[in-house]
Design a protein around this motif. Structure first.
Motif, PDB file in Angstrom:
ATOM      1  N   LYS A 112     -36.071  73.936  96.474  1.00 24.25           N
ATOM      2  CA  LYS A 112     -36.774  73.550  95.255  1.00 24.25           C
ATOM      3  C   LYS A 112     -37.921  74.506  95.013  1.00 24.25           C
ATOM      4  CE  LYS A 112     -35.712  68.684  95.569  1.00 24.25           C
ATOM      5  NZ  LYS A 112     -36.036  67.412  94.997  1.00 24.25           N
ATOM      6  N   ILE A 113     -38.123  74.856  93.756  1.00 25.66           N
ATOM      7  CA  ILE A 113     -39.281  75.636  93.349  1.00 25.66           C
ATOM      8  C   ILE A 113     -40.201  74.673  92.607  1.00 25.66           C
ATOM      9  CG2 ILE A 113     -40.149  77.588  92.026  1.00 25.66           C
ATOM     10  CD1 ILE A 113     -37.326  78.834  92.329  1.00 25.66           C
ATOM     11  N   LEU A 114     -41.379  74.474  93.162  1.00 27.71           N
ATOM     12  CA  LEU A 114     -42.338  73.538  92.581  1.00 27.71           C
ATOM     13  C   LEU A 114     -43.526  74.306  92.027  1.00 27.71           C
ATOM     14  CD1 LEU A 114     -42.411  70.833  95.410  1.00 27.71           C
ATOM     15  CD2 LEU A 114     -40.941  70.916  93.389  1.00 27.71           C
ATOM     16  N   GLY A 115     -43.928  73.933  90.820  1.00 28.76           N
ATOM     17  CA  GLY A 115     -45.104  74.532  90.199  1.00 28.76           C
ATOM     18  C   GLY A 115     -46.158  73.465  89.961  1.00 28.76           C
ATOM     19  N   TRP A 116     -47.340  73.908  89.565  1.00 27.04           N
ATOM     20  CA  TRP A 116     -48.455  73.001  89.307  1.00 27.04           C
ATOM     21  C   TRP A 116     -48.396  72.514  87.863  1.00 27.04           C
ATOM     22  CZ3 TRP A 116     -51.575  69.666  91.049  1.00 27.04           C
ATOM     23  CH2 TRP A 116     -52.761  69.347  90.402  1.00 27.04           C
ATOM     24  N   ASP A 117     -48.492  71.207  87.677  1.00 26.06           N
ATOM     25  CA  ASP A 117     -48.551  70.594  86.354  1.00 26.06           C
ATOM     26  C   ASP A 117     -49.931  69.972  86.207  1.00 26.06           C
ATOM     27  OD1 ASP A 117     -48.474  68.720  84.209  1.00 26.06           O
ATOM     28  OD2 ASP A 117     -46.288  68.644  84.350  1.00 26.06           O
ATOM     29  N   SER A 118     -50.799  70.629  85.449  1.00 20.53           N
ATOM     30  CA  SER A 118     -52.184  70.172  85.344  1.00 20.53           C
ATOM     31  C   SER A 118     -52.334  68.895  84.516  1.00 20.53           C
ATOM     32  CB  SER A 118     -53.080  71.274  84.784  1.00 20.53           C
ATOM     33  OG  SER A 118     -52.622  71.677  83.517  1.00 20.53           O
ATOM     34  N   SER A 119     -51.398  68.616  83.612  1.00 25.85           N
ATOM     35  CA  SER A 119     -51.505  67.378  82.826  1.00 25.85           C
ATOM     36  C   SER A 119     -51.120  66.156  83.658  1.00 25.85           C
ATOM     37  CB  SER A 119     -50.667  67.451  81.549  1.00 25.85           C
ATOM     38  OG  SER A 119     -49.318  67.660  81.861  1.00 25.85           O
ATOM     39  N   ASP A 120     -50.084  66.279  84.505  1.00 30.06           N
ATOM     40  CA  ASP A 120     -49.688  65.174  85.387  1.00 30.06           C
ATOM     41  C   ASP A 120     -50.407  65.224  86.737  1.00 30.06           C
ATOM     42  OD1 ASP A 120     -47.969  64.181  83.499  1.00 30.06           O
ATOM     43  OD2 ASP A 120     -46.159  65.038  84.403  1.00 30.06           O
ATOM     44  N   MET A 121     -51.132  66.322  86.972  1.00 28.41           N
ATOM     45  CA  MET A 121     -51.874  66.508  88.222  1.00 28.41           C
ATOM     46  C   MET A 121     -50.970  66.377  89.451  1.00 28.41           C
ATOM     47  SD  MET A 121     -54.894  67.259  87.174  1.00 28.41           S
ATOM     48  CE  MET A 121     -56.045  67.035  88.501  1.00 28.41           C
ATOM     49  N   THR A 122     -49.854  67.091  89.427  1.00 27.44           N
ATOM     50  CA  THR A 122     -48.936  67.062  90.561  1.00 27.44           C
ATOM     51  C   THR A 122     -48.130  68.358  90.611  1.00 27.44           C
ATOM     52  OG1 THR A 122     -47.288  65.723  91.707  1.00 27.44           O
ATOM     53  CG2 THR A 122     -47.005  65.965  89.334  1.00 27.44           C
ATOM     54  N   PHE A 123     -47.401  68.537  91.716  1.00 26.64           N
ATOM     55  CA  PHE A 123     -46.467  69.652  91.849  1.00 26.64           C
ATOM     56  C   PHE A 123     -45.085  69.132  91.516  1.00 26.64           C
ATOM     57  CE2 PHE A 123     -49.998  70.790  94.508  1.00 26.64           C
ATOM     58  CZ  PHE A 123     -50.167  72.129  94.221  1.00 26.64           C
ATOM     59  N   LYS A 124     -44.377  69.847  90.638  1.00 26.52           N
ATOM     60  CA  LYS A 124     -43.036  69.409  90.294  1.00 26.52           C
ATOM     61  C   LYS A 124     -42.201  70.579  89.800  1.00 26.52           C
ATOM     62  CE  LYS A 124     -44.132  67.612  85.689  1.00 26.52           C
ATOM     63  NZ  LYS A 124     -44.223  66.398  84.889  1.00 26.52           N
ATOM     64  N   LYS A 125     -40.903  70.326  89.748  1.00 25.21           N
ATOM     65  CA  LYS A 125     -39.930  71.316  89.287  1.00 25.21           C
ATOM     66  C   LYS A 125     -40.234  71.688  87.838  1.00 25.21           C
ATOM     67  CE  LYS A 125     -34.944  71.797  88.962  1.00 25.21           C
ATOM     68  NZ  LYS A 125     -33.670  71.124  89.088  1.00 25.21           N
ATOM     69  N   ASP A 126     -40.068  72.945  87.514  1.00 26.56           N
ATOM     70  CA  ASP A 126     -40.226  73.488  86.161  1.00 26.56           C
ATOM     71  C   ASP A 126     -41.651  73.478  85.633  1.00 26.56           C
ATOM     72  OD1 ASP A 126     -37.456  73.980  86.019  1.00 26.56           O
ATOM     73  OD2 ASP A 126     -37.088  71.955  85.282  1.00 26.56           O
ATOM     74  N   ALA A 127     -42.639  73.203  86.466  1.00 25.11           N
ATOM     75  CA  ALA A 127     -44.035  73.252  86.024  1.00 25.11           C
ATOM     76  C   ALA A 127     -44.583  74.658  86.257  1.00 25.11           C
ATOM     77  CB  ALA A 127     -44.868  72.223  86.773  1.00 25.11           C
ATOM     78  N   SER A 128     -45.495  75.103  85.395  1.00 25.22           N
ATOM     79  CA  SER A 128     -46.009  76.470  85.544  1.00 25.22           C
ATOM     80  C   SER A 128     -47.429  76.622  84.997  1.00 25.22           C
ATOM     81  CB  SER A 128     -45.068  77.452  84.848  1.00 25.22           C
ATOM     82  OG  SER A 128     -44.983  77.146  83.465  1.00 25.22           O
ATOM     83  N   ASP A 129     -48.287  75.678  85.285  1.00 25.86           N
ATOM     84  CA  ASP A 129     -49.667  75.782  84.821  1.00 25.86           C
ATOM     85  C   ASP A 129     -50.483  76.641  85.781  1.00 25.86           C
ATOM     86  OD1 ASP A 129     -49.098  74.216  82.648  1.00 25.86           O
ATOM     87  OD2 ASP A 129     -49.864  72.374  83.534  1.00 25.86           O
ATOM     88  N   PRO A 130     -51.450  77.400  85.238  1.00 28.68           N
ATOM     89  CA  PRO A 130     -52.259  78.282  86.080  1.00 28.68           C
ATOM     90  C   PRO A 130     -53.363  77.535  86.828  1.00 28.68           C
ATOM     91  CG  PRO A 130     -52.922  78.497  83.793  1.00 28.68           C
ATOM     92  CD  PRO A 130     -51.744  77.554  83.812  1.00 28.68           C
ATOM     93  N   LEU A 131     -53.863  78.188  87.864  1.00 32.88           N
ATOM     94  CA  LEU A 131     -54.980  77.698  88.651  1.00 32.88           C
ATOM     95  C   LEU A 131     -56.020  78.812  88.648  1.00 32.88           C
ATOM     96  CD1 LEU A 131     -55.870  75.289  90.421  1.00 32.88           C
ATOM     97  CD2 LEU A 131     -54.835  76.463  92.361  1.00 32.88           C
ATOM     98  N   SER A 132     -57.169  78.558  88.062  1.00 33.24           N
ATOM     99  CA  SER A 132     -58.168  79.614  87.909  1.00 33.24           C
ATOM    100  C   SER A 132     -58.773  80.030  89.254  1.00 33.24           C
ATOM    101  CB  SER A 132     -59.258  79.196  86.928  1.00 33.24           C
ATOM    102  OG  SER A 132     -59.740  77.926  87.220  1.00 33.24           O
ATOM    103  N   ALA A 133     -59.402  81.189  89.246  1.00 36.19           N
ATOM    104  CA  ALA A 133     -60.001  81.756  90.462  1.00 36.19           C
ATOM    105  C   ALA A 133     -60.980  80.765  91.079  1.00 36.19           C
ATOM    106  CB  ALA A 133     -60.703  83.067  90.130  1.00 36.19           C
ATOM    107  N   GLY A 134     -60.852  80.540  92.389  1.00 39.62           N
ATOM    108  CA  GLY A 134     -61.744  79.656  93.114  1.00 39.62           C
ATOM    109  C   GLY A 134     -61.448  78.173  92.960  1.00 39.62           C
ATOM    110  N   ALA A 135     -60.479  77.817  92.134  1.00 39.57           N
ATOM    111  CA  ALA A 135     -60.177  76.399  91.873  1.00 39.57           C
ATOM    112  C   ALA A 135     -59.198  75.845  92.902  1.00 39.57           C
ATOM    113  CB  ALA A 135     -59.602  76.232  90.469  1.00 39.57           C
TER     114      ALA A 135
END
Length: 183
Positions: free
Chosen positions: A38-61
């Motif tokens: 499985k490839i899991l990405g960050w979903d900032s709206s649902d605040m979880t890791f899940k398939k097909d998610a691709s939200d960025p994480l800013s420096a130091g966050a």
């Protein structure tokens, strides 16, 4: 069924092996096996890791610890995760797994930490081995340790999915699988 030897630890358990899960206080027999990838990405709206998610994480966050329902197996299965690849060198992944209640309240047992240097996508760290049963999924926290670079976290999770059936009696031979902690 003979017990696996050390050289077999990264290969899947075989159909017919018996397992004991102290967290459930039950014995099971493996009746099926399949691979997990499985490839899991960050979903900032649902605040979880899940398939097909691709939200960025800013420096130091960081993401704080979030339950990964994507890895929660149904009751007739357990998962054995043997590797997690991380897509950026300075992206750190912290893993916890539920372990019950301690005297100070609910706790989650620390399982470990990985980063993109020791476990990159193209060469994930082997021998990273933990088990997941129903209603005891892992919690992941990602931290972007770059100072000026925004990263889109992607975690490449692989291992095995096992179908099992509960045994009525304790078998003569079995493998103990521990939920919480690295094996």
């Amino acid at each position: 069924m003979p017990m696996p030897i050390l050289s077999e630890l990264l290969t899947p358990f075989k159909i017919g092996y018996n397992v004991y899960v102290p967290a459930l206080k039950k014995y099971y027999q493996i009746v099926g096996v399949d691979e997990i990838y499985k490839i899991l990405g960050w979903d900032s709206s649902d605040m979880t890791f899940k398939k097909d998610a691709s939200d960025p994480l800013s420096a130091g966050a960081n993401t704080d610890y979030r339950k990964v329902d994507e890895l929660n197996p149904p009751t007739d299965e357990f998962h054995r995760i043997i590797g997690i690849g991380i897509n950026a060198r300075k992206l750190h992944l912290y893993i916890k797994q539920p372990s019950g209640v301690d005297r100070l309240g609910t706790s989650q047992q620390a399982v470990g930490e990985l980063n993109g240097i020791i476990s990159p996508v193209d060469n994930p760290r082997p021998l990273y081995n933990f088990y997941i049963v129903n209603n005891k999924p892992p919690y992941f926290k990602c931290e972007n340790k770059y100072t000026n670079v925004t990263v889109t976290p992607q975690l490449y999770v692989y291992g095995y999915r096992y179908k099992w059936k509960e045994l009525e009696t304790k078998p003569a031979e079995y493998i103990t699988i521990t939920v919480g902690g690295v094996q």
